[in-house]
Scaffold this active site. Structure first.
Site, PDB file in Angstrom:
ATOM      1  N   HIS A 224      34.916 -24.213   4.992  1.00 47.08           N
ATOM      2  CA  HIS A 224      33.712 -23.033   5.114  1.00 47.08           C
ATOM      3  C   HIS A 224      32.543 -23.082   6.792  1.00 47.08           C
ATOM      4  O   HIS A 224      32.767 -24.616   6.970  1.00 47.08           O
ATOM      5  CB  HIS A 224      32.465 -23.587   4.556  1.00 47.08           C
ATOM      6  CG  HIS A 224      31.111 -22.760   4.656  1.00 47.08           C
ATOM      7  ND1 HIS A 224      29.692 -23.836   4.624  1.00 47.08           N
ATOM      8  CD2 HIS A 224      31.133 -21.312   4.401  1.00 47.08           C
ATOM      9  CE1 HIS A 224      29.136 -22.804   4.049  1.00 47.08           C
ATOM     10  NE2 HIS A 224      29.629 -21.424   4.665  1.00 47.08           N
ATOM     11  N   SER A 225      32.756 -21.970   6.740  1.00 46.50           N
ATOM     12  CA  SER A 225      31.960 -22.249   8.058  1.00 46.50           C
ATOM     13  C   SER A 225      32.063 -23.250   9.427  1.00 46.50           C
ATOM     14  O   SER A 225      33.578 -22.801   9.860  1.00 46.50           O
ATOM     15  CB  SER A 225      29.912 -22.549   8.405  1.00 46.50           C
ATOM     16  OG  SER A 225      29.680 -22.464   9.310  1.00 46.50           O
TER      17      SER A 225
END
Length: 388
Positions: A224-225
């Site tokens: 994520h991210s």
């Protein structure tokens, strides 16, 4: 000819009355037909066993003795019955820890419970020098911490700040998303310092993450991210062990930062340390990025034709998921283009295109997080691995 005595006739009448009463009671007490229950994994806490261990790192001098740095905390969750042969490895984003995957800010079960209930083993890490993976002074580099304004404006209350065109579409964060709201305050307490150097983070995670994969064997890597580039690095370093990559709004776009600042970044396109290209790359300048178009909030930089191929990542199926209202809605297409032109098999799903609306950057912990896991991520993993 059969005849009935008064006694037998009375018994028959009594039996008939009792049977009628019995059936009338059954009819009154019969439950209404209910709709089928949703899958057990949606919203349920998962029965599991838990253990943890550390991988990676090295001893370094400290005074007259030594200390250990660069190690990575790994939490291992096992369901009562493993029905999926490939486990899932979750890697959190910037400012966060592995707690991201355990439960949501408003207390619902997180994605770890969902995948455990689906029969997957789950591994959750704290990146080196983060959370339960110790940061060592005078050894590890500088750190920084997200302020409440950064969290509010980018992740939880984007409608109030309106920093990119889609920001006002955000509706799925639980609560107001602002300081003073109990859900926000609880979430912000989980924010921790992280290394400011992407190069240092990449090198530490490449070493520790590769050792983890060598230990546990094949896995699906979910990023994520900020951890998006760590998924590319691990896939490149261990292409035989990373069986699929799920990139939830991975950091980007290629070669630069945008939206909040506009400066060079990810000099190897997706990462700050080299990946395996063909033809080989000896320095970042070999990639010769050029602008294919420029918009108000960003410039799309890509490789010139013919692009170099990411030969290791090309062997790994990738799912890239983009929310409707997060800032990645502006530029994730650029990341997808870079990957595809480099030969990577990418499935790109914009949640609004399949009717899942209102999500922001933290969609895996928002109000409809289970829906995204159940309708998008887990089916793609199952199909990409052909595990039935």
């Amino acid at each position: 000819m059969i005849s009935l005595t008064d006694h037998n006739f009375g018994l028959l009448i009594t039996a008939s009355i009792l049977l009628n009463v019995f059936f009338l009671c059954r009819l009154r007490r019969a439950p209404r037909v209910s709709k089928p229950k949703p899958r057990s994994s949606v919203g349920d806490r998962a029965l599991h066993t838990r253990d943890y261990f550390y991988v990676g790192g090295t001893y370094v001098p400290r005074g007259s003795s030594t200390i250990h740095h660069g190690q990575m905390y790994v939490e291992h969750l096992t369901p009562p019955r493993i029905t999926r042969r490939i486990p899932v490895l979750f890697i959190h984003g910037n400012g966060m820890t592995g707690t991201n995957w355990l439960n949501t800010p408003d207390g619902r079960p997180g994605w770890s419970d969902y995948f455990l209930n689906e029969g997957y083993e789950v591994y959750i890490v704290d990146q080196p020098a983060r959370g339960r993976s110790a940061w060592q002074s005078k050894v590890d580099g500088a750190t920084s911490t997200f302020t409440t304004r950064t969290i509010e404006s980018r992740f939880t209350a984007t409608t109030q700040h309106d920093l990119w065109p889609q920001a006002t579409l955000h509706t799925q964060w639980p609560g107001s998303g602002s300081k003073g709201d109990p859900i926000f305050d609880g979430f912000y307490r989980s924010i921790v310092p992280g290394l400011t150097s992407a190069v240092e983070t990449s090198e530490l995670m490449k070493a520790a993450g590769s050792e983890l994969l060598d230990k546990i064997g094949p896995a699906v890597v979910v990023t994520h991210s900020q951890s998006g580039y760590l998924g590319w690095i691990l896939g490149d370093a261990r292409p035989n062990l990373v069986k699929a990559i799920v990139a939830l709004e991975p950091n980007g776009p290629p070669f630069q930062n945008t939206i909040f600042m506009r400066n060079p970044a990810r000099v190897f396109g997706l990462t700050d340390i080299p990946l395996t290209f063909s033809p080989p790359v000896s320095s970042p300048s070999d990639l010769r990025p050029f602008a294919i178009f420029e918009a108000e909030n960003y410039t799309s930089l890509q490789q010139p034709f013919p692009p170099r191929r990411l030969v290791h990542l090309a062997r790994i199926p990738v799912l890239l998921v983009t929310s409707e209202a997060g800032y990645h809605a502006v530029y994730d297409d650029c990341t997808v283009q870079f990957l595809r032109e480099a030969g990577v098999n990418v499935t790109h799903i914009r949640l609004e295109s399949i009717g899942i609306r209102g999500n922001g950057h933290m969609f895996f912990m928002e109000l409809n997080s289970d829906q995204i896991a159940a309708e998008v991520v887990e089916p793609w993993i199952r199909n990409s691995l052909n595990t039935g």
